[in-house]
Design a protein around this motif. Structure first.
Motif, mmCIF file in Angstrom:
data_model
loop_
_atom_site.group_PDB
_atom_site.id
_atom_site.type_symbol
_atom_site.label_atom_id
_atom_site.label_comp_id
_atom_site.label_asym_id
_atom_site.label_seq_id
_atom_site.Cartn_x
_atom_site.Cartn_y
_atom_site.Cartn_z
ATOM 1 N N ALA A 176 -2.926 -4.852 -11.697
ATOM 2 C CA ALA A 176 -2.970 -3.397 -11.521
ATOM 3 C C ALA A 176 -3.204 -2.712 -12.868
ATOM 4 O O ALA A 176 -3.970 -1.740 -12.947
ATOM 5 C CB ALA A 176 -1.684 -2.899 -10.878
ATOM 6 N N ARG B 67 0.798 -1.225 0.000
ATOM 7 C CA ARG B 67 0.000 0.000 0.000
ATOM 8 C C ARG B 67 0.834 1.280 0.000
ATOM 9 O O ARG B 67 0.285 2.354 -0.157
ATOM 10 C CB ARG B 67 -0.943 0.005 1.197
ATOM 11 C CG ARG B 67 -2.037 -1.014 1.071
ATOM 12 C CD ARG B 67 -3.097 -0.774 2.121
ATOM 13 N NE ARG B 67 -4.277 -1.532 1.855
ATOM 14 C CZ ARG B 67 -5.280 -1.133 1.085
ATOM 15 N NH1 ARG B 67 -5.245 0.033 0.533
ATOM 16 N NH2 ARG B 67 -6.331 -1.901 0.905
ATOM 17 N N ASN C 209 2.769 -5.653 -12.540
ATOM 18 C CA ASN C 209 1.522 -6.189 -12.008
ATOM 19 C C ASN C 209 0.418 -6.095 -13.060
ATOM 20 O O ASN C 209 -0.172 -5.035 -13.276
ATOM 21 C CB ASN C 209 1.148 -5.416 -10.740
ATOM 22 C CG ASN C 209 -0.030 -6.007 -10.016
ATOM 23 O OD1 ASN C 209 -0.825 -6.730 -10.599
ATOM 24 N ND2 ASN C 209 -0.161 -5.678 -8.746
ATOM 25 N N ILE D 93 -3.278 -0.869 -3.690
ATOM 26 C CA ILE D 93 -4.334 -1.704 -4.255
ATOM 27 C C ILE D 93 -5.585 -0.871 -4.540
ATOM 28 O O ILE D 93 -6.178 -0.296 -3.638
ATOM 29 C CB ILE D 93 -4.658 -2.869 -3.308
ATOM 30 C CG1 ILE D 93 -3.409 -3.717 -3.101
ATOM 31 C CG2 ILE D 93 -5.817 -3.704 -3.846
ATOM 32 C CD1 ILE D 93 -3.528 -4.745 -2.003
#
Length: 149
Positions: free
Chosen positions: A131, A56, A128, A85
């Motif tokens: 993401a 985070r 990611n 996130i």
């Protein structure tokens, strides 16, 4: 069998003491084993907590001082990132060169999209894939900031 020297008679004092000794040894060992299990559990929980804090944390702290927004709007070059996130951030840039410079300056693992003024994806980067999908979904939801909140 005992007369031949091959063992201890069942129920004898020696057999009983041996049995108690073995059980006692297990009982004595259970304290350190339980303590080790508790410590291992605490370390596991601490590791999960630290991982969540790391995930985070902002990878791209405020775009190095550039203005940021959550509003998807056409007409400007955008660098879109996911900083934590589900936390999609948009960095409007005056021109393609400024957007490219910001896009390239971001840390390698940071998921990001370079978008032209029509919101067409020019390039993506980052490790990611989830993401990147979140960013694309955020952008595709439209230009209405109210719908994105």
């Amino acid at each position: 069998a005992i007369a031949e020297g091959s063992g201890v008679a069942a129920g004898s004092t020696v057999a009983t003491l041996q049995s108690i000794g073995a059980t006692g040894a297990l009982g004595a060992m259970s304290g350190p084993v339980v303590a080790a299990g508790i410590v291992a559990g605490m370390l596991f929980v601490a590791g999960i907590w630290l991982f969540v804090k790391w995930v985070r944390k902002p990878w791209f702290p405020a775009g190095y001082g550039l203005p940021q927004t959550k509003e998807v709007k056409k007409g400007v070059w955008l660098v879109a990132t996911e900083e934590g996130i589900g936390n999609v951030m948009l960095y409007p840039c005056q021109n393609k060169a400024a957007a490219r410079k910001l896009f390239d300056a971001a840390p390698t693992p940071l998921a990001r999209l370079l978008l032209d003024p029509t919101l067409r994806e020019i390039q993506h980067a980052g490790w990611n894939e989830c993401a990147l999908a979140n960013i694309r979904k955020y952008i595709s939801k439209g230009e209405d900031a109210e719908a994105l909140v």
